[in-house]
Design a protein around this motif. Structure first.
Motif, PDB file in Angstrom:
ATOM      1  N   ALA A  21       0.851  -1.190   0.000  1.00  0.00           N
ATOM      2  CA  ALA A  21       0.000   0.000   0.000  1.00  0.00           C
ATOM      3  C   ALA A  21       0.881   1.231   0.000  1.00  0.00           C
ATOM      4  O   ALA A  21       1.971   1.243   0.574  1.00  0.00           O
ATOM      5  N   ALA A  22       0.403   2.257  -0.670  1.00  0.00           N
ATOM      6  CA  ALA A  22       1.060   3.553  -0.702  1.00  0.00           C
ATOM      7  C   ALA A  22      -0.042   4.601  -0.637  1.00  0.00           C
ATOM      8  O   ALA A  22      -1.210   4.305  -0.879  1.00  0.00           O
ATOM      9  N   SER A  23       0.338   5.821  -0.325  1.00  0.00           N
ATOM     10  CA  SER A  23      -0.671   6.883  -0.313  1.00  0.00           C
ATOM     11  C   SER A  23      -0.673   7.577  -1.662  1.00  0.00           C
ATOM     12  O   SER A  23       0.310   7.536  -2.400  1.00  0.00           O
ATOM     13  N   TYR A  24      -1.781   8.188  -1.995  1.00  0.00           N
ATOM     14  CA  TYR A  24      -1.821   9.021  -3.191  1.00  0.00           C
ATOM     15  C   TYR A  24      -2.513  10.326  -2.857  1.00  0.00           C
ATOM     16  O   TYR A  24      -3.381  10.387  -2.006  1.00  0.00           O
ATOM     17  N   ASP A  25      -2.046  11.368  -3.499  1.00  0.00           N
ATOM     18  CA  ASP A  25      -2.467  12.727  -3.182  1.00  0.00           C
ATOM     19  C   ASP A  25      -3.641  13.184  -4.041  1.00  0.00           C
ATOM     20  O   ASP A  25      -3.838  12.704  -5.146  1.00  0.00           O
ATOM     21  N   LEU A  31     -11.847   7.309   3.982  1.00  0.00           N
ATOM     22  CA  LEU A  31     -11.021   6.104   3.925  1.00  0.00           C
ATOM     23  C   LEU A  31     -11.366   5.363   2.633  1.00  0.00           C
ATOM     24  O   LEU A  31     -12.303   4.578   2.580  1.00  0.00           O
ATOM     25  N   PHE A  32     -10.600   5.638   1.582  1.00  0.00           N
ATOM     26  CA  PHE A  32     -10.871   5.021   0.285  1.00  0.00           C
ATOM     27  C   PHE A  32      -9.570   4.666  -0.410  1.00  0.00           C
ATOM     28  O   PHE A  32      -8.487   5.025   0.051  1.00  0.00           O
ATOM     29  N   ALA A  33      -9.701   3.937  -1.531  1.00  0.00           N
ATOM     30  CA  ALA A  33      -8.518   3.438  -2.226  1.00  0.00           C
ATOM     31  C   ALA A  33      -8.732   3.372  -3.727  1.00  0.00           C
ATOM     32  O   ALA A  33      -9.852   3.227  -4.210  1.00  0.00           O
ATOM     33  N   ALA A  34      -7.610   3.457  -4.431  1.00  0.00           N
ATOM     34  CA  ALA A  34      -7.533   3.110  -5.845  1.00  0.00           C
ATOM     35  C   ALA A  34      -6.801   1.770  -5.879  1.00  0.00           C
ATOM     36  O   ALA A  34      -5.866   1.557  -5.100  1.00  0.00           O
ATOM     37  N   VAL A  35      -7.227   0.867  -6.725  1.00  0.00           N
ATOM     38  CA  VAL A  35      -6.644  -0.473  -6.728  1.00  0.00           C
ATOM     39  C   VAL A  35      -5.859  -0.742  -8.006  1.00  0.00           C
ATOM     40  O   VAL A  35      -6.091  -0.125  -9.042  1.00  0.00           O
ATOM     41  N   SER A  36      -4.958  -1.701  -7.918  1.00  0.00           N
ATOM     42  CA  SER A  36      -4.165  -2.118  -9.075  1.00  0.00           C
ATOM     43  C   SER A  36      -5.015  -3.001  -9.991  1.00  0.00           C
ATOM     44  O   SER A  36      -6.121  -3.414  -9.633  1.00  0.00           O
ATOM     45  N   ASP A  37      -4.468  -3.307 -11.170  1.00  0.00           N
ATOM     46  CA  ASP A  37      -5.187  -4.139 -12.141  1.00  0.00           C
ATOM     47  C   ASP A  37      -5.639  -5.472 -11.548  1.00  0.00           C
ATOM     48  O   ASP A  37      -6.707  -5.970 -11.885  1.00  0.00           O
ATOM     49  N   GLY A  38      -4.824  -6.052 -10.688  1.00  0.00           N
ATOM     50  CA  GLY A  38      -5.149  -7.352 -10.101  1.00  0.00           C
ATOM     51  C   GLY A  38      -6.426  -7.351  -9.273  1.00  0.00           C
ATOM     52  O   GLY A  38      -7.106  -8.366  -9.180  1.00  0.00           O
ATOM     53  N   LEU A  39      -6.774  -6.230  -8.679  1.00  0.00           N
ATOM     54  CA  LEU A  39      -8.000  -6.128  -7.882  1.00  0.00           C
ATOM     55  C   LEU A  39      -9.132  -5.426  -8.633  1.00  0.00           C
ATOM     56  O   LEU A  39     -10.276  -5.466  -8.199  1.00  0.00           O
ATOM     57  N   VAL A  45      -0.810  -0.123  15.134  1.00  0.00           N
ATOM     58  CA  VAL A  45      -1.479  -1.364  15.495  1.00  0.00           C
ATOM     59  C   VAL A  45      -2.989  -1.192  15.383  1.00  0.00           C
ATOM     60  O   VAL A  45      -3.685  -1.001  16.362  1.00  0.00           O
ATOM     61  N   ARG A  46      -3.475  -1.213  14.160  1.00  0.00           N
ATOM     62  CA  ARG A  46      -4.908  -1.161  13.917  1.00  0.00           C
ATOM     63  C   ARG A  46      -5.167  -1.527  12.472  1.00  0.00           C
ATOM     64  O   ARG A  46      -4.293  -1.461  11.628  1.00  0.00           O
ATOM     65  N   SER A  47      -6.392  -1.889  12.196  1.00  0.00           N
ATOM     66  CA  SER A  47      -6.808  -2.114  10.814  1.00  0.00           C
ATOM     67  C   SER A  47      -7.910  -1.113  10.492  1.00  0.00           C
ATOM     68  O   SER A  47      -8.572  -0.585  11.389  1.00  0.00           O
ATOM     69  N   ILE A  48      -8.084  -0.859   9.208  1.00  0.00           N
ATOM     70  CA  ILE A  48      -9.119   0.071   8.759  1.00  0.00           C
ATOM     71  C   ILE A  48      -9.899  -0.583   7.631  1.00  0.00           C
ATOM     72  O   ILE A  48      -9.453  -1.571   7.052  1.00  0.00           O
ATOM     73  N   LYS A  82      -5.672  10.156   4.168  1.00  0.00           N
ATOM     74  CA  LYS A  82      -6.242   9.913   5.492  1.00  0.00           C
ATOM     75  C   LYS A  82      -6.205   8.418   5.838  1.00  0.00           C
ATOM     76  O   LYS A  82      -5.901   8.043   6.969  1.00  0.00           O
ATOM     77  N   ALA A  83      -6.502   7.571   4.877  1.00  0.00           N
ATOM     78  CA  ALA A  83      -6.469   6.122   5.110  1.00  0.00           C
ATOM     79  C   ALA A  83      -5.043   5.654   5.382  1.00  0.00           C
ATOM     80  O   ALA A  83      -4.804   4.845   6.283  1.00  0.00           O
ATOM     81  N   PHE A  84      -4.091   6.164   4.600  1.00  0.00           N
ATOM     82  CA  PHE A  84      -2.707   5.720   4.766  1.00  0.00           C
ATOM     83  C   PHE A  84      -2.143   6.128   6.127  1.00  0.00           C
ATOM     84  O   PHE A  84      -1.494   5.344   6.801  1.00  0.00           O
ATOM     85  N   THR A  85      -2.418   7.353   6.552  1.00  0.00           N
ATOM     86  CA  THR A  85      -1.899   7.788   7.859  1.00  0.00           C
ATOM     87  C   THR A  85      -2.593   7.076   9.012  1.00  0.00           C
ATOM     88  O   THR A  85      -2.084   7.066  10.128  1.00  0.00           O
ATOM     89  N   ALA A  86      -3.725   6.447   8.764  1.00  0.00           N
ATOM     90  CA  ALA A  86      -4.390   5.668   9.803  1.00  0.00           C
ATOM     91  C   ALA A  86      -3.660   4.355  10.088  1.00  0.00           C
ATOM     92  O   ALA A  86      -3.778   3.804  11.186  1.00  0.00           O
ATOM     93  N   ILE A  87      -2.876   3.854   9.114  1.00  0.00           N
ATOM     94  CA  ILE A  87      -2.184   2.572   9.327  1.00  0.00           C
ATOM     95  C   ILE A  87      -0.664   2.693   9.384  1.00  0.00           C
ATOM     96  O   ILE A  87       0.013   1.767   9.805  1.00  0.00           O
TER      97      ILE A  87
END
Length: 144
Positions: free
Chosen positions: A43-47, A68-76, A101-104, A126-131
């Motif tokens: 996982a990486a963050s994106y701006d 708390l959202f994400a962009a996914v790679s081709d595999g997902l 020490v947490r999951s989101i 925001k999601a990346f800094t949570a983990i």
């Protein structure tokens, strides 16, 4: 002297119910703190700007509360079928012990805009800094 009290059967049932409740609460807490028990990726963050996305275009309604959202790679990506999917994500390792020490739970809103994608999941800031404590690619465990 005669003692009047609750029959032993009721006491055993109450103790068993309390033990079962404690066990369920312990398992829920253990699952959230210890692991996701899913696939392993990065996982990486994106701006920003986060718009437009491949899932919802220019609509801001596509973003979940809490950002708390994400962009996914081709595999997902699954030809866009992943739009709206939710993944529980937990940092497991990276440079300089970055993991919190947490999951989101993140929601898929886009396909990674880079080719090849630098990570399995690109998380909103925001999601990346949570983990993670640092801004560098980390290894994660994730499950739908």
């Amino acid at each position: 002297m005669i003692k009047v009290g609750k029959p032993k059967g009721q006491q055993v049932m109450r103790t068993s119910a309390m033990s079962a409740t404690f066990l369920v609460m312990y398992c829920v807490l253990l699952f959230d703190v210890v692991g996701v028990l899913g696939d392993v990726g990065t996982a990486a963050s994106y701006d920003p700007p986060y718009l437009p996305t491949r899932c919802g275009g220019y609509s801001e309604d596509q973003f979940p509360p809490g950002e708390l959202f994400a962009a996914v790679s081709d595999g997902l990506w699954d030809n866009g079928a992943s739009c709206g999917r939710k993944y529980r994500v937990r940092c497991i390792s990276g440079p300089k012990r970055p993991c919190k020490v947490r999951s989101i739970v993140v929601q898929v809103v886009d396909l990674c805009s880079h080719d090849p994608c630098p990570a399995t999941l690109q998380l909103s800031n925001k999601a990346f800094t949570a983990i993670s404590k640092i801004d560098a690619k980390v290894n994660v465990e994730y499950a739908q």
